[in-house]
Structures are given as structure tokens and as C-alpha cells.
Design a protein around this motif. Sequence first.
Motif, mmCIF file in Angstrom:
data_model
loop_
_atom_site.group_PDB
_atom_site.id
_atom_site.type_symbol
_atom_site.label_atom_id
_atom_site.label_comp_id
_atom_site.label_asym_id
_atom_site.label_seq_id
_atom_site.Cartn_x
_atom_site.Cartn_y
_atom_site.Cartn_z
ATOM 1 N N SER A 50 -1.047 5.801 -8.000
ATOM 2 C CA SER A 50 -1.068 5.905 -6.708
ATOM 3 C C SER A 50 -0.318 7.431 -6.239
ATOM 4 C CB SER A 50 0.591 5.576 -6.511
ATOM 5 O OG SER A 50 0.101 4.027 -6.612
ATOM 6 N N GLU A 65 1.187 -1.039 -0.153
ATOM 7 C CA GLU A 65 -0.466 0.270 0.207
ATOM 8 C C GLU A 65 0.706 1.291 0.127
ATOM 9 O OE1 GLU A 65 -3.460 0.337 0.120
ATOM 10 O OE2 GLU A 65 -3.407 -1.848 -0.404
ATOM 11 N N ARG A 114 -0.779 3.562 -2.286
ATOM 12 C CA ARG A 114 -2.012 3.377 -2.727
ATOM 13 C C ARG A 114 -3.159 4.529 -3.030
ATOM 14 N NH1 ARG A 114 -3.769 -2.841 -3.633
ATOM 15 N NH2 ARG A 114 -1.619 -2.891 -4.161
#
Length: 372
Positions: A228, A50, A241
Amino acid sequence: MHFKIERDIFLKALQKVQGIVEKRTSMPILSNILLEAAGDAIEVTATDLEVGLKGRYPAKVERDGKITVGAKKLYEIVKELPNEEIAFTAKDNDWVEIICGKVRFNIVGLPSDEFPAVAVVKDEQLLELEAALLRRMIEKTSYAICNDETKYNLNGIFTRVEQTDAGQVLKMVATDGHRLSIAAGAFTGQANPELLKGVILPKKGIYEIKKITDEGDGLLQFGFVNASAVIRKGDTTLVMRLVDGEFPDYTRVIPAANDQIVKARREALIHAVRRMAILSSEKFKGIMLEIENNGIKISSSNPELGDAMEELDVTFEGAPFSVRFNARYLLDVLMVCESEQVQMKFRNELSPSIVTPDSDDDLLAVIMPMRL
């Protein structure tokens, strides 16, 4: 792969990535960091899929190469090494040798080809922002980020560039359903399409941005690639992200008819609320504000502990009324206001209340009252 690096530089590099690395994960590689040596520097990369962080640090590279090593253990080792140059060597079967003075460690690594790729960003995709501006805006909004994972679209800060009569304004908004915080700052330059539409920056990424901006003022670069967000400052690049979801229309939450205005000294109000919070219930932290002409009574009561009351001088003209707040919610807002005085705007005891600094308009907070 073989390189030598100053212990303090290596320690700083490893310290930076500890917040990114996944402590408990079904993918062992995510507990590792990627070390790449080439030219006159090493690159240290961490990701949890992430959020990813990459930093570049000066080193004497004697043999190029890359390998992944357990982030926590390597940090613990380097932290305890003497303050001398460290020699780092990747050996056969992904073993790593670390020598510093008379200290020698041999630890197990993992092949670098298993490590997830972090997005590559070109300079022309990035715009420039003041680090100090971003830091202030995060400080003024991050306290209101929702921690309920089921409300995923509130687990971050909504960020957008808006066109106003005074020019372009960068806005950051966070809410957890009980309170809302909006920070604003002047924006110069050409905003990219993502910022004009608005994006939700994830909570974990926000805290990493804050760490980067805490390292010093100056310009940083900000942009987007493949859903992102990218932040670059000096030799550090952060990729996160974006939260996939619609942020609620926060403008509907801001009350328009709050005409009962109280002005109070911020420091005095902070200390009074803190004192009253001591006897409020552990779960709800409720305190009562009884407002009348040029005065406010702040009180709390707990059947198991007792009660407390404090009076403050404020500027207010109007009919007396009472309102009840969660003390922590009120304190969070007061702590990020930077003015000597604050304004609290009320409509009645059950309607949302507005809190703003008295001296500028770069912060607006809305707090839901508790039922009396």
C-alpha cells in the motif's frame, strides 16, 4: 465514550471522509466511519478496503472509547446543527447521542471491533515531498486515467523515480489508450525501492491525494507499507492499496520522428477548439485541423446541426497537412499546460501527435488522431 467538539471542526472531519465511504456495499460496516476518542483528540477513520483515510482533530475527551456510525447520516446531521459545541456520547447497545444546544439526536451505531484495520505506518518508512509538486503532477496526468474497469492496470497513475543526467526525477504517467500524459518534477532525497521500480497509484486514491494537497502547500510524507502507498500531511493519513499489474512501457508510445512543429497561443487555441466542439458529433467530438504556413483552420461538421470554421495565426513552416482530433482530448491537454504558448509536433495525419508547453519540459502529452 464521551467527547465535546466544535461543530465546524467535526463537520470538516466528516466532510473529508465522504469520498472514501462506500455508498453501496455488501458490508454495512464500510458505510460507517470509526470514531476513536482518547487524550485530547478524536480520530476519524473511513475505508473501502482499497483506500483508507484517518484524521486527528482536537476535542475535549471526557471518556475514552470508540464506535462506528453511518458516515452519510452523521454528516447530514452535523451539517444542519447550530454553530455550537457538540456533545457526543456512545451509549449501551451501540446507540449514539448527539446534543448541540437544544437539539438532540439518538442514532444507531455498530461495534468498533467489526471495522477493518487500517495499516499503521512508522515515520521512518516515509520520505518527504512538496505538496505543491504532487498537486501539479496529478493535475497534469489524472485527466488521462483510464475509466474502463477491465483495463485495471491503467486505472491509476504510474509513479516512478528515474535517474537522469540532471539528477533524480519523479515521473507520473497516465494513459487510457487514446492519450498519454507524462508529468515530471525534480526529486531530492533517498527514493525507496518501490518508487525506483515504479508503482501504480489507484484512481480513487489519486483524487484523495489531490484533496489533501489542495488544503495547502508545504511538505507531506510519502511511503509504502504492505503493498500500500501512504500519504501523510499534518494530522491526516491516507493509505491506498497499489494497483496489482504491469503498467505498459509508455516510452514506446512517444513518437521520435515528429518533425512538423506548430506553435500556437494556448488561450486562443482553447477558445477556438471549444467553439468548434459545439457542432461536433456528441459521441466522437471530432474536429479538423488544417495546417499550412503560419496558419491553422479548425473546423467541425455535423449533418444534423451544421458546420463551423475558425482560422488562427500560428508559427509553422512546412508542407500543408490535415489532422483530426477528439476535441475533448485536445482540450484536456491544453487546460493543464501552464505556458502562454504550446507546441504541437506532428509526423503525419495518422501518427500520434505530441503536445507540450513551450516554456518548460515538465509535461509531455501524446494524443492519437482520429481517422480522416
